[in-house]
Write a protein that holds these residues in place. Structure first.
Motif, PDB file in Angstrom:
ATOM      1  N   ASN A 169      -6.849   8.648  -4.355  1.00 58.26           N
ATOM      2  CA  ASN A 169      -7.833   9.524  -4.990  1.00 58.26           C
ATOM      3  C   ASN A 169      -7.223  10.339  -6.126  1.00 58.26           C
ATOM      4  O   ASN A 169      -7.867  10.570  -7.153  1.00 58.26           O
ATOM      5  CB  ASN A 169      -8.454  10.451  -3.946  1.00 58.26           C
ATOM      6  N   ARG A 170      -5.975  10.752  -5.959  1.00 55.19           N
ATOM      7  CA  ARG A 170      -5.318  11.587  -6.973  1.00 55.19           C
ATOM      8  C   ARG A 170      -5.098  10.819  -8.270  1.00 55.19           C
ATOM      9  O   ARG A 170      -5.358  11.336  -9.366  1.00 55.19           O
ATOM     10  CB  ARG A 170      -3.982  12.097  -6.413  1.00 55.19           C
ATOM     11  N   VAL A 171      -4.623   9.584  -8.164  1.00 55.46           N
ATOM     12  CA  VAL A 171      -4.316   8.842  -9.392  1.00 55.46           C
ATOM     13  C   VAL A 171      -5.582   8.383 -10.116  1.00 55.46           C
ATOM     14  O   VAL A 171      -5.515   7.945 -11.263  1.00 55.46           O
ATOM     15  CB  VAL A 171      -3.392   7.631  -9.125  1.00 55.46           C
ATOM     16  N   GLN A 198       0.849  -1.191   0.000  1.00 59.08           N
ATOM     17  CA  GLN A 198       0.000   0.000   0.000  1.00 59.08           C
ATOM     18  C   GLN A 198       0.884   1.239   0.000  1.00 59.08           C
ATOM     19  O   GLN A 198       1.295   1.760   1.035  1.00 59.08           O
ATOM     20  CB  GLN A 198      -0.949   0.017   1.197  1.00 59.08           C
ATOM     21  N   VAL A 199       1.160   1.699  -1.206  1.00 58.41           N
ATOM     22  CA  VAL A 199       2.080   2.823  -1.410  1.00 58.41           C
ATOM     23  C   VAL A 199       1.336   4.141  -1.213  1.00 58.41           C
ATOM     24  O   VAL A 199       0.122   4.224  -1.399  1.00 58.41           O
ATOM     25  CB  VAL A 199       2.706   2.752  -2.816  1.00 58.41           C
ATOM     26  N   LEU A 225      -4.736  -2.059  -7.699  1.00 59.92           N
ATOM     27  CA  LEU A 225      -6.114  -2.015  -7.219  1.00 59.92           C
ATOM     28  C   LEU A 225      -6.604  -0.572  -7.255  1.00 59.92           C
ATOM     29  O   LEU A 225      -5.955   0.318  -6.687  1.00 59.92           O
ATOM     30  CB  LEU A 225      -6.143  -2.568  -5.794  1.00 59.92           C
ATOM     31  N   THR A 226      -7.768  -0.327  -7.893  1.00 59.03           N
ATOM     32  CA  THR A 226      -8.251   1.040  -8.033  1.00 59.03           C
ATOM     33  C   THR A 226      -9.756   1.065  -8.300  1.00 59.03           C
ATOM     34  O   THR A 226     -10.372   0.013  -8.511  1.00 59.03           O
ATOM     35  CB  THR A 226      -7.493   1.762  -9.169  1.00 59.03           C
ATOM     36  N   VAL A 265      -0.481  -4.091  -5.923  1.00 58.66           N
ATOM     37  CA  VAL A 265      -0.169  -2.754  -5.409  1.00 58.66           C
ATOM     38  C   VAL A 265      -1.478  -1.985  -5.247  1.00 58.66           C
ATOM     39  O   VAL A 265      -2.353  -2.038  -6.117  1.00 58.66           O
ATOM     40  CB  VAL A 265       0.757  -1.988  -6.376  1.00 58.66           C
ATOM     41  N   LYS A 266      -1.598  -1.292  -4.112  1.00 62.57           N
ATOM     42  CA  LYS A 266      -2.770  -0.433  -3.896  1.00 62.57           C
ATOM     43  C   LYS A 266      -2.306   0.911  -3.341  1.00 62.57           C
ATOM     44  O   LYS A 266      -1.665   0.957  -2.290  1.00 62.57           O
ATOM     45  CB  LYS A 266      -3.756  -1.081  -2.925  1.00 62.57           C
ATOM     46  N   PRO A 267      -2.604   2.010  -4.034  1.00 65.44           N
ATOM     47  CA  PRO A 267      -2.279   3.321  -3.469  1.00 65.44           C
ATOM     48  C   PRO A 267      -3.124   3.586  -2.226  1.00 65.44           C
ATOM     49  O   PRO A 267      -4.184   2.983  -2.045  1.00 65.44           O
ATOM     50  CB  PRO A 267      -2.637   4.300  -4.596  1.00 65.44           C
ATOM     51  N   HIS A 268      -2.645   4.499  -1.398  1.00 55.87           N
ATOM     52  CA  HIS A 268      -3.346   4.817  -0.149  1.00 55.87           C
ATOM     53  C   HIS A 268      -3.776   6.277  -0.125  1.00 55.87           C
ATOM     54  O   HIS A 268      -3.080   7.159  -0.619  1.00 55.87           O
ATOM     55  CB  HIS A 268      -2.420   4.557   1.042  1.00 55.87           C
ATOM     56  N   GLY A 269      -4.918   6.521   0.499  1.00 55.09           N
ATOM     57  CA  GLY A 269      -5.321   7.873   0.869  1.00 55.09           C
ATOM     58  C   GLY A 269      -5.359   8.868  -0.275  1.00 55.09           C
ATOM     59  O   GLY A 269      -5.994   8.660  -1.311  1.00 55.09           O
TER      60      GLY A 269
END
Length: 251
Positions: A116-118, A62-63, A142-143, A108-112
Motif C-alpha cells: 500500500n505504501r509504494v 513477496q517482499v 505486481l501492483t 516481485v510483489k510487495p506485501h501488506g
C-alpha cells in the motif's frame, strides 16, 4: 481473455502453519512466496518453491517490511537505502532457493503495508524499484493500477503488471480499503466470484461508495490466509473458467 490467478503462499513460520499451500498451488498460476520478513522461513520457502516447480506454478518474491510480529501489515518508515537493501536481500534469498529447486523467481510483489505504501509514496516506491533493477531489471513488479510504481518502474526500465483483488474492498480512488475498516475483506463466495469474473471480463469493480472503478488487471489475487481460502480460490478459478477466461501466468 487471459488472466493470471495469484495467491500469497509460504506464510508459515517455524511450527506455525498458515493456510494450505499445497492445495492452493493446485489452483493458482502464480505463487507469491513470503521471503522471511513478514512470514516464512528457509524450510517453508524451500518446500513452497519445490511444490510450485513441481506444478509448473510461477514463483514470485513477496517482499515486505521487516515485521514478523505484525505480519508485515504495520506502517513503517524505513530509509530508502535500507529498504532497497532489505528488498534485495529478500529477492536474492528466495530466487536462490527457487533456482536450487529447479525454478526461479519470475516477478516481485510487495506485501501488506509495503504494498500500500509504494502505491502512493514515490520515495519508498523508488527504493523498491532500485532493488529490483539492481538484481534483475527484467523482473516485473505486481501492483495496483493507480500505483506510482508504474511510472517509476518505466523510468528505470523495470516492467510492471497490474493486478486486482477479488476478495478486497476498493475505494472510489482505486485503492484498497484499509484492513482495519469494516468489510475490507470480502468473505462471501458468490460475491467474490462475481467480482473476479467482472474484473477479468469487463476490467471493472464496484467501490464501497458504489462507483465503478477501472482495474484493467492482468492478474487477480486471492488471499491464502483468510478462512476458507482454498474453497474460495477454487470457486474463483471455476467461475473464471466458466466465463471463458484462460488461466495463465503473466510471466
Amino acid at each position: 481473455m487471459v488472466m493470471d490467478l495469484n495467491a500469497d503462499l509460504g506464510e508459515g513460520f517455524g511450527i506455525w502453519r498458515l493456510g494450505d499451500d499445497l492445495a492452493l498451488l493446485d489452483l493458482v498460476t502464480s505463487a507469491n512466496v513470503a521471503c522471511g520478513f513478514h512470514a516464512g522461513d528457509p524450510v517453508t520457502i524451500r518446500r513452497t518453491c519445490a511444490a510450485a516447480v513441481d506444478r509448473g506454478v510461477s514463483i514470485g518474491a513477496q517482499v515486505s517490511y521487516r515485521d514478523l510480529a505484525h505480519f508485515g501489515r504495520r506502517e513503517m518508515d524505513v530509509e530508502p537505502e535500507e529498504l532497497c537493501a532489505e528488498v534485495l536481500y529478500q529477492l536474492a534469498a528466495v530466487d536462490g532457493i527457487a533456482r536450487a529447486m529447479g525454478g526461479r523467481v519470475s516477478y516481485v510483489k510487495p506485501h501488506g503495508a509495503l504494498y500500500n505504501r509504494v502505491c502512493r509514496d514515490e520515495e519508498q516506491a523508488a527504493a523498491l524499484i532500485d532493488a529490483v533493477a539492481d538484481y534483475d531489471p527484467s523482473l516485473p513488479v505486481l501492483t495496483l493500477p493507480v500505483s506510482v510504481v508504474h511510472a517509476i518502474g518505466a523510468a528505470e526500465g523495470v516492467p510492471t503488471v497490474t493486478e486486482a483483488f477479488a476478495d478486497r474492498a476498493y475505494t472510489s480512488a482505486g485503492t484498497l480499503v484499509p484492513r482495519r475498516e469494516p468489510d475490507a475483506v470480502i468473505h462471501d463466495e458468490g460475491t467474490v466470484v462475481e467480482r473476479a469474473v467482472r474484473m477479468a471480463v469487463d476490467g471493472m469493480v464496484t467501490s464501497v461508495e458504489g462507483t465503478a472503478v477501472t482495474v484493467g488487471a492482468r492478474s487477480i489475487c486471492v488471499h491464502g490466509d483468510t478462512p476458507g481460502a482454498v474453497r474460495l480460490a477454487r470457486a474463483v478459478r471455476d467461475g473464471l473458467l466458466e466465463a471463458g477466461v484462460v488461466l495463465q501466468a503473466f510471466t
